[in-house]
Write a protein that holds these residues in place. Structure first.
Motif, short mmCIF file in Angstrom:
data_model
loop_
_atom_site.label_atom_id
_atom_site.label_comp_id
_atom_site.label_asym_id
_atom_site.label_seq_id
_atom_site.Cartn_x
_atom_site.Cartn_y
_atom_site.Cartn_z
N VAL A 37 0.83 -1.18 0.00
CA VAL A 37 0.00 0.00 0.00
C VAL A 37 0.87 1.24 0.00
O VAL A 37 2.02 1.21 0.40
CB VAL A 37 -0.95 0.02 1.22
CG1 VAL A 37 -1.88 -1.15 1.19
CG2 VAL A 37 -0.16 0.03 2.52
N THR A 38 0.30 2.32 -0.49
CA THR A 38 1.06 3.55 -0.63
C THR A 38 0.57 4.65 0.29
O THR A 38 1.14 5.73 0.33
CB THR A 38 0.96 4.05 -2.08
OG1 THR A 38 -0.42 4.20 -2.42
CG2 THR A 38 1.59 3.03 -3.03
N ILE A 39 -0.52 4.41 1.00
CA ILE A 39 -1.08 5.43 1.88
C ILE A 39 -0.68 5.10 3.32
O ILE A 39 -1.00 4.03 3.83
CB ILE A 39 -2.62 5.46 1.77
CG1 ILE A 39 -3.03 5.65 0.30
CG2 ILE A 39 -3.20 6.57 2.63
CD1 ILE A 39 -2.49 6.92 -0.33
N PRO A 40 0.03 6.01 4.02
CA PRO A 40 0.51 5.71 5.37
C PRO A 40 -0.59 5.25 6.31
O PRO A 40 -0.37 4.40 7.16
CB PRO A 40 1.11 7.05 5.82
CG PRO A 40 1.51 7.72 4.54
CD PRO A 40 0.48 7.32 3.54
N ALA A 41 -1.78 5.79 6.15
CA ALA A 41 -2.86 5.43 7.06
C ALA A 41 -3.21 3.96 7.00
O ALA A 41 -3.78 3.40 7.92
CB ALA A 41 -4.11 6.27 6.74
N PHE A 42 -2.86 3.31 5.88
CA PHE A 42 -3.17 1.90 5.72
C PHE A 42 -2.03 1.01 6.17
O PHE A 42 -2.13 -0.20 6.11
CB PHE A 42 -3.51 1.60 4.25
CG PHE A 42 -4.93 1.91 3.92
CD1 PHE A 42 -5.28 3.17 3.50
CD2 PHE A 42 -5.91 0.95 4.04
CE1 PHE A 42 -6.60 3.46 3.20
CE2 PHE A 42 -7.22 1.23 3.73
CZ PHE A 42 -7.57 2.50 3.31
N ASP A 77 -11.19 14.93 0.22
CA ASP A 77 -10.08 14.28 0.93
C ASP A 77 -10.57 13.38 2.06
O ASP A 77 -9.98 12.33 2.33
CB ASP A 77 -9.13 15.33 1.52
CG ASP A 77 -8.33 16.05 0.45
OD1 ASP A 77 -8.27 15.55 -0.69
OD2 ASP A 77 -7.77 17.13 0.75
N LYS A 78 -11.66 13.80 2.70
CA LYS A 78 -12.19 13.05 3.84
C LYS A 78 -12.54 11.61 3.45
O LYS A 78 -12.41 10.69 4.27
CB LYS A 78 -13.43 13.75 4.40
CG LYS A 78 -14.07 13.04 5.58
CD LYS A 78 -15.36 13.74 6.02
CE LYS A 78 -16.04 12.97 7.15
NZ LYS A 78 -17.35 13.58 7.52
N PHE A 79 -12.97 11.41 2.21
CA PHE A 79 -13.35 10.07 1.77
C PHE A 79 -12.14 9.14 1.61
O PHE A 79 -12.29 7.93 1.53
CB PHE A 79 -14.10 10.15 0.44
CG PHE A 79 -15.50 10.68 0.55
CD1 PHE A 79 -16.58 9.82 0.64
CD2 PHE A 79 -15.74 12.05 0.58
CE1 PHE A 79 -17.88 10.31 0.74
CE2 PHE A 79 -17.03 12.55 0.68
CZ PHE A 79 -18.10 11.67 0.76
N PHE A 80 -10.94 9.72 1.56
CA PHE A 80 -9.75 8.94 1.26
C PHE A 80 -8.72 8.94 2.40
O PHE A 80 -7.62 8.44 2.24
CB PHE A 80 -9.10 9.46 -0.03
CG PHE A 80 -9.98 9.31 -1.22
CD1 PHE A 80 -9.97 8.15 -1.98
CD2 PHE A 80 -10.86 10.33 -1.58
CE1 PHE A 80 -10.80 8.00 -3.07
CE2 PHE A 80 -11.69 10.18 -2.68
CZ PHE A 80 -11.67 9.02 -3.43
N SER A 81 -9.08 9.50 3.55
CA SER A 81 -8.17 9.51 4.68
C SER A 81 -8.77 8.71 5.82
O SER A 81 -9.99 8.71 6.03
CB SER A 81 -7.89 10.95 5.14
OG SER A 81 -9.09 11.60 5.51
#
Length: 476
Positions: A7-12, A387-391
């Motif tokens: 994954v590339t998103i830190p939150a994941f 942005d809220k939908f993707f964080s």
């Protein structure tokens, strides 16, 4: 062991967090689940799953998902189960989507109802991911309406059969939602901007058009399905046969039952020629506003552009912006990350007013009415809102999946028609194209096993993408 999700998103996090202490818990039926809404049967080596809510066009609910899960897991381990086939009861639909009317009413009950709806989507996405990574040949029969949740049960399978009754669409933006069930993965991987166009407009593909667009891998007349199932039931696999070998045998067997494609005079390729060029021109932009501007400036397909502008203007502004962002990001997501990310996006829509309003306006009002979206215009939908939908909120974990298998490109895409990129690569490297398009089409069709539809698609691509000059055929 297969690689886990990158994954590339830190939150994941950095890897797909699967449980190692024990097997993930398989969903099972609950008290109160509807009886017989899914029918299971066996025909020698074929295991049949039939969605059985014909009066509701086999719309998917939690009861059905909970019945399917344990059967798929049971057959995964059974040496007697060779092939899984999924279809819908009756002649009208495989599955017209999730039961969103029930979800909308549930959402009106507040946070508890919204969480319950989010949980349903999580259950549905886990099933779609199991199908997408199933270790045995899986065939989805897209006979009749195949929309929304029905798309999730079909487009990720290695074999997807369209018939003369197929009606495919992703209509989510019409109800204040987004093209989920893995739409983030499969739509951006269609040729050019076809996926973006289908997602934002909810345009329908009927019959053989689903094959040409890359949604289906095979086309049969519905009258051939019974004989095809009987023939597949007779297949015997060697104990040590790999999945690829099993899939190849299924593919060769399906070819035996070819009923032929409708002639191009009778049914020309819908997304072709100057229309297809206009789709790529107009829908290749990075914002909805630029897409609309391109449609306004379109001259070669002016009538189509005007109609498309009117269509898009009726959609939820929030849905449009979230959908475009989803498609652009989804190009890089793995199949596992796709469903985990979509689960979070769906949760945000369950608390957004557009979903309930859209379902009530389009599906529950008689006659249907235009929804009152909030916000009402694209200009009122800020980047922060999208942005809220993707964080992911701090401390929130992503959904656990029930399979560790993962990939970034469909591993069985070669069972469908070749992509436009594959056609271009072959044509550019084939010197015979300079002399004759018919020769290069013949050579390419032979390479693709003389699969039905290859010649027609390649001819369309060459007609649209090449020019004939004094020096021969030149690629644009």
């Amino acid at each position: 062991m297969p690689l886990r999700a990158k994954v590339t998103i830190p939150a994941f996090g950095t890897t797909s967090k699967m449980s190692t202490a024990s097997e993930p818990q398989i969903p099972k039926e609950l008290p109160g689940d509807e009886p017989d809404d899914v029918l299971f049967s066996s025909l020698y080596g074929v295991r049949l799953v039939e969605l059985n809510r014909p009066k509701k066009l086999n719309s998917l609910n939690g009861s059905m998902v909970r019945k399917i899960f344990p059967r798929l897991k049971e057959w995964e381990k059974s040496q007697l189960a060779n092939i899984v086939m999924l279809s819908g009861s009756g002649s009208k639909a495989l599955c017209a989507g999730g039961d969103v009317a029930a979800l909308a009413l549930q959402n009106e009950k507040g946070l508890a109802g919204q969480q319950a709806s989010t949980d349903f989507f999580g259950l549905e996405y886990k099933l779609d991911h199991v199908i997408a990574t199933y270790p045995k040949p899986f065939i989805s029969v897209m006979d009749g309406i195949t929309m929304g949740g029905g798309v999730g049960l079909s487009v990720h399978a290695p074999f997807r059969i369209a018939t003369e009754r197929t009606v495919f669409a992703m209509p989510e933006t019409t109800i204040g939602f987004f093209p989920d069930v893995g739409g983030s993965f499969f739509l951006p991987r269609l040729d050019g901007e076809i996926g973006t166009y289908l997602a934002l407009t909810s345009e329908r593909l009927t019959g053989v058009q689903a094959l040409y667009a890359g949604v289906a891998t095979h086309y049969f007349h519905s009258s051939a399905l019974g004989n095809l199932t009987a023939r597949l039931s007779e297949l015997v696999f060697h104990d040590r046969a790999s999945l690829a070998e099993r899939l190849d045998l299924v593919n060769r067997t399906m070819a035996e039952f070819s009923t032929g494609l409708p002639s191009l005079q009778e049914e020309p390729i819908q997304l072709a020629g100057s229309l297809r060029s206009a789709i790529d021109r107009c829908f290749g932009h990075s914002t909805i506003e630029k897409i609309l501007q391109a449609l306004e400036k379109e001259t070669e397909q002016k009538a189509w552009a005007q109609k498309t502008l009117e269509t898009v203007s009726q959609r939820s502004p929030t849905s449009l912006k979230v959908t475009l962002r989803q498609l652009r990001l989804g190009q890089k997501w793995s199949i596992s990350e796709t469903f985990q990310r979509e689960h979070h996006i769906a949760a945000n829509f369950m608390s957004h007013p557009d979903f309930v309003e859209g379902v009530k306006a389009r599906l529950m009002s008689k006659p249907p009415r235009q929804a009152s979206w909030q916000p009402a215009t694209l200009a009122d939908v800020s980047a922060d809102q999208v942005d809220k939908f993707f964080s992911i909120p701090k401390g929130q974990k992503r959904m656990e999946l029930l399979s560790e298998r993962d990939y970034k490109q469909y591993p069985h895409a070669h069972y469908g028609l070749p992509s436009e990129n594959e056609i271009e690569a072959f044509a550019r490297n084939n010197s015979s194209l300079q002399k004759s398009q018919s020769v290069v089409i013949r050579d390419f069709a032979a390479k693709w096993g003389a699969k039905e539809g290859v010649r027609e698609k390649m001819a369309e691509v060459l007609a649209r993408r090449t020019l004939t000059t004094e020096d021969g055929v030149q690629w644009k």
